[in-house]
Write an enzyme that holds these catalytic residues in place. Structure first.
Site, mmCIF file in Angstrom:
data_model
loop_
_atom_site.group_PDB
_atom_site.id
_atom_site.type_symbol
_atom_site.label_atom_id
_atom_site.label_comp_id
_atom_site.label_asym_id
_atom_site.label_seq_id
_atom_site.Cartn_x
_atom_site.Cartn_y
_atom_site.Cartn_z
ATOM 1 N N GLU A 1 2.802 -3.985 -7.807
ATOM 2 C CA GLU A 1 3.306 -5.351 -7.565
ATOM 3 C C GLU A 1 2.227 -6.154 -6.855
ATOM 4 O OE1 GLU A 1 6.120 -7.425 -7.977
ATOM 5 O OE2 GLU A 1 4.888 -8.778 -6.774
ATOM 6 N N ARG B 1 20.427 -12.565 -4.044
ATOM 7 C CA ARG B 1 19.326 -11.867 -4.733
ATOM 8 C C ARG B 1 18.589 -10.914 -3.797
ATOM 9 N NH1 ARG B 1 17.792 -15.127 -9.642
ATOM 10 N NH2 ARG B 1 16.018 -13.777 -9.779
ATOM 11 N N TYR C 1 29.495 -20.495 -6.337
ATOM 12 C CA TYR C 1 30.332 -19.307 -6.102
ATOM 13 C C TYR C 1 30.008 -18.731 -4.734
ATOM 14 C CZ TYR C 1 26.133 -17.012 -8.158
ATOM 15 O OH TYR C 1 24.854 -16.606 -8.453
ATOM 16 N N ASP D 1 11.585 -11.009 -18.291
ATOM 17 C CA ASP D 1 11.049 -12.356 -18.524
ATOM 18 C C ASP D 1 9.656 -12.333 -19.161
ATOM 19 O OD1 ASP D 1 13.298 -13.521 -17.534
ATOM 20 O OD2 ASP D 1 12.315 -14.638 -15.915
#
Ligand SMILES: Cc1cc2nc3c(=O)[nH]c(=O)nc-3n(C[C@H](O)[C@H](O)[C@H](O)COP(=O)(O)OP(=O)(O)OC[C@H]3O[C@@H](n4cnc5c(N)ncnc54)[C@H](O)[C@@H]3O)c2cc1C
Length: 385
Positions: free
Chosen positions: A33, A106, A215, A295
């Site tokens: 990463e 997230r 939400y 993605d």
């Protein structure tokens, strides 16, 4: 596949779920990463049954039930009056599709995936590794990083997001293009809002050129909202930038008081603004022992809330294929054949949903039953590969 060596580039949801799948099947893998620390943006995410089924198969049910909310009721409201236009009071996706629908911060989901990966193998994640190139050498692949280091393995998987370097190296280099929408994402503490405002817990307001969805997350203490607006150009530097709430309010003049209350009470008085970008769909993802996922392979507009869910499906199917087929190139070809049509179809359906959402509301505009079933009933744990 036997032996060691799947190299994964990118520790987003796609890369981490792929890693967990490979670990589950006893295959060795490492994630590289580029960021110096693992973190996610301060915003919510919704996960539909097609991806929660995968996360449950990975043994995460108990932890997910602790950090996620499952909406008991969903509704669409009129964008100006706030009047309920369609209400489903007894949402039970688990009964309908065999897995729950989750809404979660997230950062909480990312932390759970990271901790589980590192619990299985403390050396699985390597930070500060900016992937810049690779070379195929017969039965192995070598990935190269900006700091001059490299890593060798049998397979290389690019999970490096919409600006994927891996995609450019495998296929024709290209740039993501702006798709005509901005998204403002903010969090509002429930205790700052008038009592009873957030009812039911999940709601969407659709109007001409705009839509607002909200939400509850974090034990129902925070309202997560995403406010979408059509805009001809994206002129800001970068992909996402800070935005003051005045800018969000300017886009929602005349909208229902509920929407305005939520925006005005945004935590910290500001939110983040994203330009929504896309890339032309690919007809191939794989070359020999290298492929794309999430993605990097198929960025999509967020109007069906499916980008992460489809990346999670990809990750599990890829892990299954690598566990099932001895020859890595065959495994990658099987993965691509199983996944590419579904992913590209969801890219198209997400764009079409955006058009439906941003015109003046018409009866029957909620997600079509057939489309929902097509998306939610998919089972990445058993689909033929
Ligand atoms: C406004 C908005 C709302 C959304 N809401 C939802 C939703 O509710 N539900 C849903 O399912 N999806 C949603 N999505 C889509 C979802 O966020 C993405 O589809 C998903 O995060 C993609 O995951 P990924 O792992 O493929 O890529 P990313 O999350 O982009 O991860 C890529 C990773 O690769 C790393 N990386 C990049 N380049 C390199 C390099 N050269 N070397 C090493 N590492 C690298 C990055 O740092 C990053 O960690 C939304 C998107 C937007 C914009």
């Amino acid at each position: 596949m036997q032996g060691c060596g799947v190299i994964i580039v990118g520790a987003g949801f796609g890369g981490l779920v792929t890693t967990l799948g490979l670990q589950r099947f006893g295959l060795s893998c490492r994630v590289f990463e580029k960021a110096p620390a693992l973190e996610e943006v301060g915003a919510g995410i919704s996960l539909s049954p097609n991806s929660t089924r995968v996360l449950i198969a990975l043994g995460l049910r108990r932890q997910l039930d602790q950090i996620c909310n499952s909406p008991e009721a969903l509704c669409t409201k009129h964008f100006e009056t706030g009047e309920v236009r369609a209400l489903n009071e007894s949402v039970n996706y688990e009964k309908q599709y065999g897995a729950p629908y989750y809404q979660v911060h997230r950062a909480d989901l990312h932390a759970l995936l990271t901790e589980t990966v590192l619990g299985n193998d403390p050396d699985a994640i390597h930070l500060n590794r900016d992937f810049v190139g690779f070379e195929s050498r017969g039965n192995s692949v070598e990935a190269r990083f900006a700091d001059g280091s490299s890593a060798s393995g049998e397979v290389l998987i690019g999970c490096d997001g919409i600006k994927s370097v891996m995609r450019d190296l495998l296929w024709r280099p290209g740039k993501p293009h702006y798709l005509g929408y901005v998204a403002y994402r903010g969090l509002t503490p429930v205790d700052r809002l008038p009592d009873g405002l957030i009812a039911p817990p999940s709601a969407t307001f659709s109007g001409p050129g705009r839509h607002f969805t909200r939400y509850l997350i974090r034990g129902k203490e925070l309202v997560n909202y995403v406010a979408f607006a059509q805009r001809a150009e994206w002129t800001d530097e970068g992909w996402f930038v800070g935005a003051g709430i005045d800018e969000v309010l300017e886009n929602f003049v005349g909208w229902a008081p509920e929407v305005l209350h939520i925006i005005k009470n945004t935590r910290g008085g500001h939110c983040h603004k994203w330009g929504l970008f896309g890339r032309s769909p690919l007809s191939r993802w794989t070359r020999e022992r290298a492929t794309l996922l999430g993605d990097a392979a198929h960025p999509m507009l967020p109007f069906l809330g499916q980008g992460s869910s489809i990346a999670i499906e990809d990750g599990f199917v890829l892990a299954r294929a690598l566990a099932e087929y001895d020859d890595p190139a065959t495994a990658l070809a099987k993965y691509e054949a199983a996944r590419l049509p579904r992913a590209n179809e969801t890219v198209q359906q997400s764009a079409a949903q955006g058009e439906r959402k941003h015109r003046r509301p018409e009866p029957g505009d909620t997600m079509r039953e057939l489309l929902q079933t097509q998306l939610f009933a998919y089972d990445a744990t058993s689909v033929a590969i």
